[in-house]
Write a protein that holds these residues in place. Structure first.
Motif, mmCIF file in Angstrom:
data_model
loop_
_atom_site.group_PDB
_atom_site.id
_atom_site.type_symbol
_atom_site.label_atom_id
_atom_site.label_comp_id
_atom_site.label_asym_id
_atom_site.label_seq_id
_atom_site.Cartn_x
_atom_site.Cartn_y
_atom_site.Cartn_z
ATOM 1 N N VAL A 116 -6.118 -2.766 -6.330
ATOM 2 C CA VAL A 116 -7.328 -3.176 -5.638
ATOM 3 C C VAL A 116 -8.530 -2.328 -6.063
ATOM 4 C CG1 VAL A 116 -8.428 -3.211 -3.358
ATOM 5 C CG2 VAL A 116 -6.122 -4.144 -3.655
ATOM 6 N N ALA A 117 -8.329 -1.023 -6.216
ATOM 7 C CA ALA A 117 -9.447 -0.136 -6.559
ATOM 8 C C ALA A 117 -10.100 -0.512 -7.881
ATOM 9 C CB ALA A 117 -8.959 1.313 -6.615
ATOM 10 N N ASP A 118 -9.346 -1.141 -8.787
ATOM 11 C CA ASP A 118 -9.869 -1.513 -10.102
ATOM 12 C C ASP A 118 -10.514 -2.893 -10.118
ATOM 13 O OD1 ASP A 118 -8.642 0.736 -11.923
ATOM 14 O OD2 ASP A 118 -7.007 0.057 -10.629
ATOM 15 N N THR A 119 -10.303 -3.679 -9.077
ATOM 16 C CA THR A 119 -10.780 -5.063 -9.098
ATOM 17 C C THR A 119 -11.752 -5.387 -7.973
ATOM 18 O OG1 THR A 119 -8.847 -5.740 -7.789
ATOM 19 C CG2 THR A 119 -8.657 -5.881 -10.187
ATOM 20 N N PHE A 120 -11.906 -4.477 -7.020
ATOM 21 C CA PHE A 120 -12.787 -4.711 -5.870
ATOM 22 C C PHE A 120 -14.026 -3.842 -5.998
ATOM 23 C CE2 PHE A 120 -13.796 -3.531 -1.335
ATOM 24 C CZ PHE A 120 -14.399 -4.735 -1.003
ATOM 25 N N GLY A 121 -15.193 -4.490 -6.112
ATOM 26 C CA GLY A 121 -16.438 -3.763 -6.287
ATOM 27 C C GLY A 121 -17.291 -3.703 -5.042
ATOM 28 N N GLY A 122 -16.708 -4.006 -3.900
ATOM 29 C CA GLY A 122 -17.450 -3.956 -2.647
ATOM 30 C C GLY A 122 -17.178 -2.670 -1.887
ATOM 31 N N ASN A 123 -17.542 -2.678 -0.614
ATOM 32 C CA ASN A 123 -17.325 -1.536 0.277
ATOM 33 C C ASN A 123 -16.021 -1.765 1.024
ATOM 34 O OD1 ASN A 123 -17.321 0.425 2.234
ATOM 35 N ND2 ASN A 123 -19.413 0.039 2.949
ATOM 36 N N GLU A 124 -15.016 -0.903 0.796
ATOM 37 C CA GLU A 124 -13.710 -1.113 1.423
ATOM 38 C C GLU A 124 -13.755 -0.972 2.938
ATOM 39 O OE1 GLU A 124 -11.654 3.338 1.280
ATOM 40 O OE2 GLU A 124 -10.752 1.671 0.178
ATOM 41 N N ASN A 125 -14.842 -0.410 3.467
ATOM 42 C CA ASN A 125 -14.987 -0.283 4.911
ATOM 43 C C ASN A 125 -15.786 -1.423 5.528
ATOM 44 O OD1 ASN A 125 -13.650 2.336 5.276
ATOM 45 N ND2 ASN A 125 -15.358 3.147 4.085
ATOM 46 N N ASP A 126 -16.194 -2.378 4.703
ATOM 47 C CA ASP A 126 -16.953 -3.530 5.176
ATOM 48 C C ASP A 126 -16.005 -4.723 5.281
ATOM 49 O OD1 ASP A 126 -18.547 -6.012 5.075
ATOM 50 O OD2 ASP A 126 -20.250 -4.660 4.784
ATOM 51 N N ARG A 127 -15.772 -5.200 6.500
ATOM 52 C CA ARG A 127 -14.823 -6.298 6.699
ATOM 53 C C ARG A 127 -15.236 -7.550 5.939
ATOM 54 N NH1 ARG A 127 -15.306 -4.259 12.020
ATOM 55 N NH2 ARG A 127 -13.409 -3.238 12.772
ATOM 56 N N ALA B 107 0.827 -1.203 0.000
ATOM 57 C CA ALA B 107 0.000 0.000 0.000
ATOM 58 C C ALA B 107 0.861 1.252 0.000
ATOM 59 C CB ALA B 107 -0.925 0.007 1.221
ATOM 60 N N GLY B 108 0.299 2.311 -0.557
ATOM 61 C CA GLY B 108 0.977 3.596 -0.598
ATOM 62 C C GLY B 108 0.100 4.611 -1.298
ATOM 63 N N HIS B 109 0.477 5.887 -1.174
ATOM 64 C CA HIS B 109 -0.292 6.942 -1.800
ATOM 65 C C HIS B 109 -0.133 6.884 -3.320
ATOM 66 C CE1 HIS B 109 -2.540 10.549 -2.111
ATOM 67 N NE2 HIS B 109 -1.536 11.345 -2.396
ATOM 68 N N GLY B 110 -1.134 7.374 -4.049
ATOM 69 C CA GLY B 110 -1.046 7.412 -5.494
ATOM 70 C C GLY B 110 0.163 8.195 -5.959
ATOM 71 N N GLY B 111 0.950 7.633 -6.870
ATOM 72 C CA GLY B 111 2.145 8.302 -7.364
ATOM 73 C C GLY B 111 3.381 8.079 -6.528
ATOM 74 N N ALA B 112 3.280 7.280 -5.456
ATOM 75 C CA ALA B 112 4.434 7.046 -4.577
ATOM 76 C C ALA B 112 5.455 6.105 -5.193
ATOM 77 C CB ALA B 112 3.966 6.498 -3.231
ATOM 78 N N GLY B 113 5.022 5.299 -6.186
ATOM 79 C CA GLY B 113 5.946 4.361 -6.816
ATOM 80 C C GLY B 113 5.605 2.909 -6.582
ATOM 81 N N ALA C 254 1.554 -17.232 -4.221
ATOM 82 C CA ALA C 254 1.424 -16.046 -3.382
ATOM 83 C C ALA C 254 0.588 -15.025 -4.140
ATOM 84 C CB ALA C 254 2.784 -15.460 -3.014
ATOM 85 N N LEU C 255 -0.075 -14.147 -3.397
ATOM 86 C CA LEU C 255 -0.909 -13.099 -3.970
ATOM 87 C C LEU C 255 -0.407 -11.760 -3.454
ATOM 88 C CD1 LEU C 255 -3.540 -12.099 -5.450
ATOM 89 C CD2 LEU C 255 -4.706 -12.412 -3.245
ATOM 90 N N VAL C 256 -0.157 -10.817 -4.362
ATOM 91 C CA VAL C 256 0.269 -9.468 -3.986
ATOM 92 C C VAL C 256 -0.797 -8.481 -4.455
ATOM 93 C CG1 VAL C 256 2.031 -7.684 -4.200
ATOM 94 C CG2 VAL C 256 2.705 -10.104 -4.180
ATOM 95 N N LEU C 257 -1.391 -7.765 -3.513
ATOM 96 C CA LEU C 257 -2.420 -6.781 -3.796
ATOM 97 C C LEU C 257 -1.830 -5.384 -3.652
ATOM 98 C CD1 LEU C 257 -5.322 -8.353 -1.688
ATOM 99 C CD2 LEU C 257 -4.976 -8.552 -4.156
ATOM 100 N N VAL C 258 -1.931 -4.572 -4.697
ATOM 101 C CA VAL C 258 -1.416 -3.202 -4.675
ATOM 102 C C VAL C 258 -2.576 -2.266 -4.390
ATOM 103 C CG1 VAL C 258 -0.142 -1.441 -5.941
ATOM 104 C CG2 VAL C 258 0.361 -3.864 -6.327
ATOM 105 N N HIS C 259 -2.471 -1.486 -3.319
ATOM 106 C CA HIS C 259 -3.612 -0.731 -2.814
ATOM 107 C C HIS C 259 -3.175 0.689 -2.451
ATOM 108 C CE1 HIS C 259 -7.504 -0.054 -1.316
ATOM 109 N NE2 HIS C 259 -7.381 -0.499 -0.078
ATOM 110 N N HIS C 260 -4.143 1.600 -2.415
ATOM 111 C CA HIS C 260 -3.891 2.977 -1.990
ATOM 112 C C HIS C 260 -4.086 3.105 -0.480
ATOM 113 C CE1 HIS C 260 -3.592 4.495 -6.055
ATOM 114 N NE2 HIS C 260 -4.725 3.880 -6.377
ATOM 115 N N VAL C 261 -3.585 4.210 0.077
ATOM 116 C CA VAL C 261 -3.829 4.517 1.486
ATOM 117 C C VAL C 261 -4.844 5.643 1.562
ATOM 118 C CG1 VAL C 261 -1.523 3.802 2.193
ATOM 119 C CG2 VAL C 261 -1.928 6.185 1.567
ATOM 120 N N ASN C 262 -5.412 5.849 2.749
ATOM 121 C CA ASN C 262 -6.380 6.923 2.897
ATOM 122 C C ASN C 262 -5.675 8.277 2.900
ATOM 123 O OD1 ASN C 262 -5.273 7.167 5.488
ATOM 124 N ND2 ASN C 262 -6.868 5.909 6.408
#
Length: 467
Positions: free
Chosen positions: A195-206, A81-87, A226-234
């Motif tokens: 993750v934002a492009d492949t997850f269609g649920g509520n990211e706040n719903d466990r 995870a990291g901010h958009g544009g962080a690399g 192994a599975l590596v998920l690339v995700h943004h931070v709030n």
């Protein structure tokens, strides 16, 4: 030109055509059909039988398997995870290349695997540009990746793998396409960017998060994958050093076995907080390994990419060396400040703390300068207080206010440096029952201070032990 379909419609038609081909493949290829059925059974079918403890008791347990020790566990999901544009995408792609070739990932050994990389944010030209520089930096030809790394340009495609519906939610057509791709290509490690492009649920719903992660984990081989998920931070965490490097529910943290956080490195200066231009990659969670590790990335102008190195010791010996070096550096920094006629406040909070003042000293350790290192800094201060190197004192400032300070405990006499701590002449100089403040390590001291505390105050300072 007027008869051509709009780009969005054309992309949807290509997706529908691919899905139709997969439907045909399901009827002709029993392997794919069984794979999808197995995933559906995992989500909806009966649970497996309990572990056979009698059988397990007769054999030695296997240690947890890793693609990269501590960082990337086999059989589970890892979150980058990291901010958009962080690399993130660049580092994820570099990691994918290293795993496909079995090359070291900036010093960390990897186990070779077949890799499938889903790029939902970068198109072919950007991927080609990055791959060429990565391969050049590794000293390999891009053609050596053929058969071991598959990269999909999915920008503009329907890539939602799991989505919420009126019945709660479930896997989708694109997920079935991914299932066929994983099996047909023999993929073992799957990168999902992002993750934002492949997850269609509520990211706040466990529940939504867990079902999405579980569905994707079900695609990889349990004993090698192994599975590596690339995700943004709030937004509040973006660009900062935080222990919660992810966006949405704590379900993201709890659904993965390892979690990486990428952010710009910052440092405290006299003008405030500034970015150093470096990137920090922290291993913030590792259920099956040691998590207190990080990497530092610096821009390499010649390679035209960020080049990383492990910035924290990865062995017990290296960690002990850093510990010793940081203690020495703090002592030297306090001595430097005192030699300049200034004082080190004992305050841990406020506009002028001990950390603020010591940052200005040239001898202060580089590894303790960032905000995230302050907790370790204060643990070191407590260690130095307890072993007698540093003591609390006070001064009266010009405004007549009393300020608590940290100061080095003065040696009563250099003559005692070579005398054993139990020598009577030293006991009379330093107080009843105390040890020589300047005794060397071989005589029980520690960096020129007593190793054992006064029995009256346990090293806090009192009339018995203060000269």
């Amino acid at each position: 030109m007027g008869s051509e379909a709009p780009p969005a419609l054309a992309a949807q038609e290509r997706y529908d055509e691919a899905l139709a081909r997969l439907d045909e493949l399901d009827h002709d290829d029993e392997g794919v059909d069984q794979w999808i059925a197995r995933i559906e059974r995992q989500q909806q079918g009966p649970w497996p039988q309990p572990l056979n403890l009698r059988e397990l008791a007769d054999r030695e347990p296997d240690p947890p398997r890793m693609v990269i020790d501590d960082w990337l566990p086999v059989g589970y999901a890892t979150l980058l995870a990291g901010h958009g544009g962080a690399g993130k995408s660049y580092i994820a792609l570099y990691l994918a290349v290293c795993i496909a070739l079995g090359e070291r990932f900036f010093g960390l050994p990897t186990e070779q695997r077949r890799v499938l990389y889903l790029s939902c944010e970068d198109r072919q030209d950007v991927l080609h540009w990055r791959l060429s520089r990565i391969c050049r930096h590794l000293g390999v030809g891009m053609d050596q990746l053929a058969g071991y790394l598959d990269v999909l340009d999915l920008v503009g495609q329907n890539t939602t793998m799991w989505e919420r519906t009126g019945n709660g939610g479930g896997i989708t057509g694109p997920f079935n396409l991914l299932t066929g791709m994983v099996q047909s290509r023999g993929a073992e490690v799957v990168f999902v960017d992002g993750v934002a492009d492949t997850f269609g649920g509520n990211e706040n719903d466990r529940g939504d998060v867990k079902r999405y992660v579980n569905a994707l984990v079900g695609l990889i081989p349990a004993d090698r994958g192994a599975l590596v998920l690339v995700h943004h931070v709030n937004k509040p965490a973006a660009g900062t050093a935080t222990s919660e490097g992810y966006s949405g529910s704590t379900g993201w943290h709890n659904s993965v076995r390892a979690r990486w956080y990428l952010h710009p490195e910052i440092e405290q200066t006299e003008e405030g907080v500034d970015r150093t231009g470096r990137l920090m990659l922290e291993l913030q969670k590792s259920n099956l390994g040691r998590a207190d590790q990080q990497m530092t990335f610096e821009w390499d102008e010649e390679a035209h990419l960020f080049v990383g190195q492990v910035s924290a010791g990865t062995s017990a010996v290296e960690r002990h060396m850093r510990y010793e070096t940081e203690l020495d550096g703090i002592v030297a920094a306090i001595a430097e400040i005192e030699a300049q006629g200034d004082y080190v406040p004992a305050a841990a909070n406020g506009p002028r703390t001990a950390h603020h003042v010591l940052l200005a000293a040239e001898s202060f350790p580089q590894t303790l300068k960032s905000k995230r290192d302050r907790r370790r800094f204060w643990r070191h201060i407590e260690t130095l207080r307890r072993n007698g190197t540093v003591r609390e004192s006070s001064i009266r400032r010009s405004n007549r206010h009393i300020t608590a300070t940290l100061t080095l405990k003065a040696a009563p006499d250099q003559a005692c440096a070579d005398a054993p701590n139990t020598a009577p002449e030293i006991a009379t100089q330093t107080g009843a029952g105390a040890q020589c403040a300047d005794a060397p390590n071989r005589h029980g001291g520690y960096r020129g201070c007593a190793r054992t505390h006064c029995t009256h105050c346990d090293g806090e300072g009192c009339e018995w032990c203060e000269p």
